[in-house]
Design an enzyme around this catalytic site. Structure first.
Site, PDB file in Angstrom:
ATOM      1  N   GLU A 266       0.820  -1.207   0.000  1.00  0.00           N
ATOM      2  CA  GLU A 266       0.000   0.000   0.000  1.00  0.00           C
ATOM      3  C   GLU A 266       0.858   1.263   0.000  1.00  0.00           C
ATOM      4  OE1 GLU A 266      -2.915  -0.422  -0.754  1.00  0.00           O
ATOM      5  OE2 GLU A 266      -3.178  -2.536  -0.240  1.00  0.00           O
ATOM      6  N   GLU A 295      -0.751  -0.511  -9.883  1.00  0.00           N
ATOM      7  CA  GLU A 295      -0.338  -1.781  -9.277  1.00  0.00           C
ATOM      8  C   GLU A 295       1.159  -2.025  -9.472  1.00  0.00           C
ATOM      9  OE1 GLU A 295      -1.848  -3.750  -7.226  1.00  0.00           O
ATOM     10  OE2 GLU A 295      -3.665  -2.539  -7.313  1.00  0.00           O
TER      11      GLU A 295
END
Length: 498
Positions: A266, A295
């Protein structure tokens, strides 16, 4: 109105809409992190109302006229890209009536709330009716957008997350990996068996110690707590906006690595958001370039950097300080733990060899569901069959099967392929970065992400959405996405001498 003022008017309008989006992101974060259960219904209504208001601003017919005017004038490169991104958002918004926006928002909030309980209770049937409504409304939205974008239903939904993404391009990439995986996975498992299992760390790992450790690692990779938070939720995620990044994690006292690596993942997302170009904040061109690139930024941190031999050597001392000296924390042993491959039921805990199989399964299932080739009631069985075929394991419950992820229940249909596209892009970017700057790996050995972050800031973060995904990847690495780079990385890491 002059053409110049038309462009300025567009910037003003999109800035206001972006601020609306920022407010909604915080409301959603609060719902996942700290809202009491009794707030679920009013929060659903709040978010639905704000989405309808946001949609109304976006579909104002004046925006179409302003875009026509701005597209006819000479603009600099950034302005031209900004208008292109505005047009794309306008097309998506005008394809969908406001009552559908409101209905889908309410359905997603209600379904997500029910899913949280159903997942705990292993009761797929409990969430099925609400999930049916989310799927039906998502299909309706996809059909409306497909008509405007002149593409198929699935590609219209995919375009929300990965602009210009096409299932016809994804299918051969995923089919190739699915064919590559069985023999490669077996070779890795055979090598691990020859090498013997690494020593496992002694549990428990107190949550308070894990909180201190994850904060220390987040600071090491460059996450700014002056403009960010780290909290806990049922499903790790990253949200917020520039100046206020919010990441969440879940902790397991029996396995510190789950929380630690989730935070690293994250943090990669948050670093991207924190590094977007200041000059274009709250403009479409200043936003992240789609979820495949997003991503790639989380996975370049979590998988490429934080599981490298160099970084693990630095991390071992931090783990020993947090949990006490153990043989498990010796660098060589720790590295073998971090690259340990084992087929597992849970996507977010999967190793990077088997992780794509989780994504391929979800991608194939959501396409079948959206296109009407499969009934939603058959999802648990189809999920279990797919896991058995791809990884040779069958989930014992739906909790660790088709109910493990929030995405479908929250309406994110068409999102899943970006995970593996991101992993492949991350491998290609990391190779280009380390080839260009040898100090990147030396920095990781010191626990210093500055050289890597500097390269990413220059080549990815600062570019916002100026380029499409293919162009951005080509400019950073010299070529478009090449899945071979990911397979080469896996071979080197898992079948090399390491």
């Amino acid at each position: 109105m002059t053409i110049k003022s038309a462009y300025q008017d567009l910037e003003h309008r999109f800035q206001r809409m972006a601020v609306f989006g920022e407010a909604m992101s915080v409301l959603h974060w609060d719902m996942a992190v700290m809202m009491p259960p009794g707030g679920a219904k009013p929060r659903s209504e709040q978010l639905a109302a704000m989405r309808v208001m946001h949609h109304a601003m976006m579909v104002d017919p004046a925006i179409g006229d302003l875009l026509d005017a701005a597209e006819a004038m000479p603009l600099d490169d950034w302005q031209e890209a900004n208008v292109r991104e505005m047009r794309r958002e306008y097309i998506h918004a005008t394809a969908v009536p406001s009552d559908l926006v409101e209905a889908l928002s309410m359905a997603c909030s209600d379904c997500e709330t029910t899913w949280r309980t159903a997942k705990k209770d292993n009761e797929f049937k409990a969430v099925l009716p609400e999930m049916e409504r989310v799927l039906s409304l998502s299909r309706e939205m996809g059909e409306a957008k497909a008509a405007k974008l002149n593409c198929g239903l699935y590609d219209a939904l995919l375009d929300q997350y990965e602009p210009l993404g096409k299932s016809a391009e994804i299918d051969p990439i995923f089919d190739d990996y699915a064919a590559f995986l069985p023999d490669f996975l077996q070779a890795v498992l055979d090598k691990q068996a020859r090498d013997g299992a690494p020593v496992q760390a002694n549990a428990p790992f107190p949550v308070d110690k894990q909180r201190e450790l994850t904060r220390h690692f987040a600071e090491a990779v460059g996450f700014s707590f002056a403009s960010g938070r780290l909290d806990e939720s049922a499903h790790p995620f990253s949200t917020g906006y520039k100046g206020d990044s919010r990441i969440t994690v879940r902790y397991d006292e029996n396995d510190y690595s789950q929380g630690l690596m989730a935070v690293m993942h994250e943090c990669g997302h948050a670093l991207y958001e924190q590094g977007l170009p200041d000059a274009w904040h709250n403009q479409p061109v200043g936003a992240a370039r789609g979820m495949a690139i997003h991503e790639s930024q989380s996975l370049i941190v979590e998988m490429q950097a934080c599981r490298s031999r160099e970084f693990v050597g630095w991390a071992s001392a931090s783990l020993a300080r947090a949990f006490g000296e153990q043989a498990a924390f010796e660098p060589d042993n720790l590295y073998r733990q971090y690259i340990r491959v084992k087929p597992d039921f849970i996507r977010v805990d999967a190793d990077e060899v088997t992780y794509p199989a989780h994504v391929i399964l979800r991608y194939r299932l959501e396409k079948a569901l959206l296109e009407g080739d499969m009934k939603l009631a058959d999802l648990p069985g189809a999920w279990n069959d797919g896991m058995q075929k791809l990884l040779g394991i069958t989930p014992p419950t739906d909790t660790v099967g088709c109910m493990q992820d929030i995405h479908w229940y929250d309406g994110a249909w068409g999102y899943f392929p970006t995970y593996t596209l991101g992993a492949m892009t991350a491998a290609q970017l990391f190779k280009a970065a380390t080839d260009a700057d040898p100090d990147i790996e030396a920095g990781l050995a010191r626990g210093d992400f500055t050289p890597l972050l500097s390269w990413l800031r220059d080549h990815i973060h600062s570019q916002g959405s100026r380029w499409n995904t293919r162009e951005l990847t080509e400019r950073a690495t010299g070529r478009a996405l090449d899945p071979q780079a990911f397979k080469d990385h896996l071979r080197n890491r898992y079948l090399g001498d390491a």
